[in-house]
Design an enzyme around this catalytic site. Structure first.
Site, PDB file in Angstrom:
ATOM      1  N   HIS A   1       1.807  -1.339  -6.348  1.00  0.00           N
ATOM      2  CA  HIS A   1       0.745  -2.154  -5.756  1.00  0.00           C
ATOM      3  C   HIS A   1      -0.630  -1.803  -6.306  1.00  0.00           C
ATOM      4  O   HIS A   1      -1.581  -2.554  -6.123  1.00  0.00           O
ATOM      5  CB  HIS A   1       0.753  -1.994  -4.231  1.00  0.00           C
ATOM      6  CG  HIS A   1       1.931  -2.652  -3.576  1.00  0.00           C
ATOM      7  ND1 HIS A   1       1.852  -3.838  -2.900  1.00  0.00           N
ATOM      8  CD2 HIS A   1       3.242  -2.294  -3.532  1.00  0.00           C
ATOM      9  CE1 HIS A   1       3.049  -4.183  -2.446  1.00  0.00           C
ATOM     10  NE2 HIS A   1       3.916  -3.255  -2.812  1.00  0.00           N
TER      11      HIS A   1
ATOM     12  N   ASP B   1      -9.005  -1.983  -8.421  1.00  0.00           N
ATOM     13  CA  ASP B   1      -8.076  -2.417  -7.379  1.00  0.00           C
ATOM     14  C   ASP B   1      -6.854  -3.028  -8.040  1.00  0.00           C
ATOM     15  O   ASP B   1      -6.987  -3.744  -9.039  1.00  0.00           O
ATOM     16  CB  ASP B   1      -8.757  -3.484  -6.483  1.00  0.00           C
ATOM     17  CG  ASP B   1      -8.407  -3.334  -5.010  1.00  0.00           C
ATOM     18  OD1 ASP B   1      -7.242  -2.993  -4.713  1.00  0.00           O
ATOM     19  OD2 ASP B   1      -9.290  -3.569  -4.165  1.00  0.00           O
TER      20      ASP B   1
HETATM   21  C1  GDG Z   1      -3.044  -2.354  -1.691  1.00  0.00           C
HETATM   22  C2  GDG Z   1      -3.760  -2.340  -3.061  1.00  0.00           C
HETATM   23  C3  GDG Z   1      -3.181  -4.758  -3.348  1.00  0.00           C
HETATM   24  C4  GDG Z   1      -8.337  -5.483   6.356  1.00  0.00           C
HETATM   25  N1  GDG Z   1      -8.992  -5.116   7.463  1.00  0.00           N
HETATM   26  C5  GDG Z   1      -8.265  -5.552   8.499  1.00  0.00           C
HETATM   27  C6  GDG Z   1      -7.128  -6.201   8.003  1.00  0.00           C
HETATM   28  N2  GDG Z   1      -7.200  -6.134   6.677  1.00  0.00           N
HETATM   29  C7  GDG Z   1      -6.218  -6.742   5.762  1.00  0.00           C
HETATM   30  C8  GDG Z   1      -6.845  -7.710   4.791  1.00  0.00           C
HETATM   31  C9  GDG Z   1      -5.800  -7.760   3.691  1.00  0.00           C
HETATM   32  C10 GDG Z   1      -5.258  -6.325   3.703  1.00  0.00           C
HETATM   33  O1  GDG Z   1      -5.605  -5.766   4.976  1.00  0.00           O
HETATM   34  C11 GDG Z   1      -5.905  -5.475   2.610  1.00  0.00           C
HETATM   35  O2  GDG Z   1      -5.286  -5.745   1.398  1.00  0.00           O
HETATM   36  P1  GDG Z   1      -5.995  -5.441  -0.016  1.00  0.00           P
HETATM   37  O3  GDG Z   1      -5.142  -6.048  -1.055  1.00  0.00           O
HETATM   38  O4  GDG Z   1      -7.368  -6.025  -0.009  1.00  0.00           O
HETATM   39  O5  GDG Z   1      -6.157  -3.872  -0.145  1.00  0.00           O
HETATM   40  P2  GDG Z   1      -5.233  -2.520   0.059  1.00  0.00           P
HETATM   41  O6  GDG Z   1      -5.015  -2.252   1.498  1.00  0.00           O
HETATM   42  O7  GDG Z   1      -5.928  -1.434  -0.688  1.00  0.00           O
HETATM   43  O8  GDG Z   1      -3.816  -2.861  -0.606  1.00  0.00           O
HETATM   44  C12 GDG Z   1      -4.318  -3.733  -3.382  1.00  0.00           C
HETATM   45  C13 GDG Z   1      -2.371  -4.638  -2.061  1.00  0.00           C
HETATM   46  O9  GDG Z   1      -1.928  -3.291  -1.822  1.00  0.00           O
HETATM   47  C14 GDG Z   1      -1.130  -5.535  -2.081  1.00  0.00           C
HETATM   48  O10 GDG Z   1      -0.323  -5.274  -3.186  1.00  0.00           O
HETATM   49  O11 GDG Z   1      -3.744  -6.058  -3.411  1.00  0.00           O
HETATM   50  O12 GDG Z   1      -4.912  -3.735  -4.673  1.00  0.00           O
HETATM   51  O13 GDG Z   1      -4.820  -1.373  -3.064  1.00  0.00           O
HETATM   52  O14 GDG Z   1      -4.748  -8.622   4.035  1.00  0.00           O
HETATM   53  O15 GDG Z   1      -7.104  -8.941   5.423  1.00  0.00           O
HETATM   54  N3  GDG Z   1      -6.185  -6.748   8.774  1.00  0.00           N
HETATM   55  C15 GDG Z   1      -6.379  -6.677  10.133  1.00  0.00           C
HETATM   56  N4  GDG Z   1      -7.469  -6.065  10.681  1.00  0.00           N
HETATM   57  C16 GDG Z   1      -8.442  -5.508   9.911  1.00  0.00           C
HETATM   58  O16 GDG Z   1      -9.443  -4.980  10.432  1.00  0.00           O
HETATM   59  N5  GDG Z   1      -5.465  -7.231  10.945  1.00  0.00           N
END
Ligand code: GDG
Length: 443
Positions: A155, A353
């Site tokens: 990821h 990222d």
């Molecule tokens: C890893 C990789 C890759 C955020 N705050 C809250 C909340 N979120 C949700 C967001 C989004 C998810 O969490 C975050 O996903 P990201 O992709 O932006 O980042 P990582 O957590 O670092 O994920 C990344 C991912 O894996 C998938 O392969 O894209 O590069 O680092 O969905 O909306 N959700 C809730 N409350 C919050 O306060 N419910």
């Protein structure tokens, strides 16, 4: 049809408080599509973990979990996973630390994952292992006689050889990855880095390892629906009322140094300095739920952000205007999507990222008639697809400040055209395409 077995470090049990993170959403979507077994750590620490996993079935999904000891957690999770591999794979080499004991702990936990998982497996299972916590798992499963197909998806980014070589056991890690039948990455660039590492580790010619780029996406229509429906809900209406007609810029990130929040806050401060006509007219809302807050580097960054918030607000706020609202709370996902829809600018500026699903969610959450503009880091995997964003280098404070100005003043027709192009890209690589594509390639 064969059963799908997903393995990830942490699993999200039904009706438990959701840990924000992109991986859990992706795995759950794959499991909901096909049913199957989801195996991983329960999140619990115990002095004497049970010899067999605990299991719970809800609908078509069986959750099987094991606990860790405090020592395993310290060495494997806080140590090797989050203080060695996480910064290294994100090219943040000044934060990278190595301790031989952590590596020993990492191997040992992977062995225990394999020992607990193997008895649960059926002959026609397909196994899909997720992320950097579990790179040695295929080797450990094979050692126990498991012959079913095993795929791996990373990821986070895969670093270039010259960065990976900082890790003392780097060659072992690369060799472990060749034990999988398929290794998937977020982008073609990550896949190329891996091939370069293979060539470096096996100068006599690497073993044939099937690889592919499978960019993770979102369930576009679900997000569109969530965002539109959230506009009528209390929390979103209250937030909009609180703007008193001012424009909104939003950031949503796990509180993690890789997300570039310190740099982003500095760029915003610079923006307020140089573009004084926006003072009093724009509110930047940064939502940053705490993560891994028992690791020192995360506590340090939290402090830095609190100080930066104080400095910005102390310097620029007026009696009726607070330029930066910084919240460590976590919100229900639909509420977040509503906040995003209410915003004129989305600010997503990670230092590095794997993909970044927040950028994709921001685009899907917009009203197509009057969409907000996205400012996106060139160092996020999502930048390969979202060409309609205002692309920035997150280290370039002047560039980010100018991009905020460009986003705020972008004409409607241009915002609509960029939004339409980005929405098409989201549909092209959505969440379903990610899991069905990976599983089809695994065979
Ligand atoms: C890893 C990789 C890759 C955020 N705050 C809250 C909340 N979120 C949700 C967001 C989004 C998810 O969490 C975050 O996903 P990201 O992709 O932006 O980042 P990582 O957590 O670092 O994920 C990344 C991912 O894996 C998938 O392969 O894209 O590069 O680092 O969905 O909306 N959700 C809730 N409350 C919050 O306060 N419910």
């Amino acid at each position: 049809m064969s059963r799908l077995v997903c393995v990830s470090n942490r699993i999200t049990l039904p009706r438990r408080a959701v840990v924000p993170g992109g991986l859990a959403v992706g795995v759950l979507a794959a499991m909901q599509n096909t049913g199957g077994l989801w195996f991983g750590w329960s999140g619990e620490l115990e002095a004497h973990p049970a010899a067999t996993p605990e299991s719970l079935t809800r609908g078509a999904i069986t959750y099987a979990t094991m606990s860790l000891t405090q020592t395993e957690y310290d060495r494997y999770y806080r140590g090797f996973c989050n203080t060695t591999l996480w910064p290294l794979f994100h090219y943040l080499t000044d934060r990278f630390r190595y301790d031989h004991e952590w590596h020993v702990g990492y191997r040992a936990v992977n062995r225990r994952f394999a020992e607990q998982l193997a008895p649960l497996l059926r002959p026609d299972d397909r196994i899909w292992v997720h992320d950097y916590h579990l790179i040695p798992l295929a080797r450990e499963l094979r050692a126990l006689g498991v012959t079913q197909p095993i795929g791996f998806f990373l990821h986070i980014p895969f670093p270039h050889l010259e960065v990976l070589r900082l890790l003392p056991p780097y060659a072992e890690l690369v060799r472990d990855l060749t034990q999988f039948d398929l290794v998937g990455f977020q982008t073609a660039a990550d896949e190329q880095s891996f091939h370069a590492c293979l060539a470096g580790v096996f100068p006599e010619g690497p073993p044939r390892t099937r690889t592919g780029a499978f960019p993770i996406g979102i369930d576009v229509d679900t997000i569109i629906g969530e965002a539109a429906a959230a506009m009528g809900t209390e929390p979103v209406k209250r937030m909009i009322t609180g703007l008193i007609g001012r424009r909104l810029m939003i950031g949503v990130d796990r509180l993690d140094y890789s997300k570039g929040l310190v740099e982003r806050f500095s760029a915003y401060q610079r923006f307020l300095e140089r573009h004084s006509r926006h003072r009093g007219r724009l509110i930047y809302l940064q939502i940053a739920p705490l993560s891994r807050d028992d690791i020192q580097a995360y506590a340090t960054i939290r402090e830095a952000l609190e100080q930066a918030t104080g400095r910005t607000n102390g310097r620029f706020a007026d009696t009726d205007w607070t330029p930066l609202r910084y919240l460590n709370r976590n919100f229900p996902h639909p509420t977040l999507m509503g906040f995003m829809r209410a915003a004129q600018v989305g600010l997503v500026t990670p230092l590095r990222d794997g993909m970044n699903l927040v950028a994709k969610e921001f685009v899907a959450a917009q009203d197509p008639e009057d969409p907000g503009a996205l400012v996106l880091s060139s160092l996020a995997g999502a930048a390969c697809e979202l060409e309609g964003a205002v692309i920035v280098n997150p280290y370039d404070l002047r560039g980010v400040s100018q991009a905020i100005e460009a986003a705020l003043t972008m004409p409607l027709a241009e915002r609509q055209a960029r939004h339409a192009a980005m929405l098409a890209a989201l549909r092209n690589h959505d969440l379903r395409a990610w899991h069905t594509g990976f599983l089809a390639a695994l065979g």
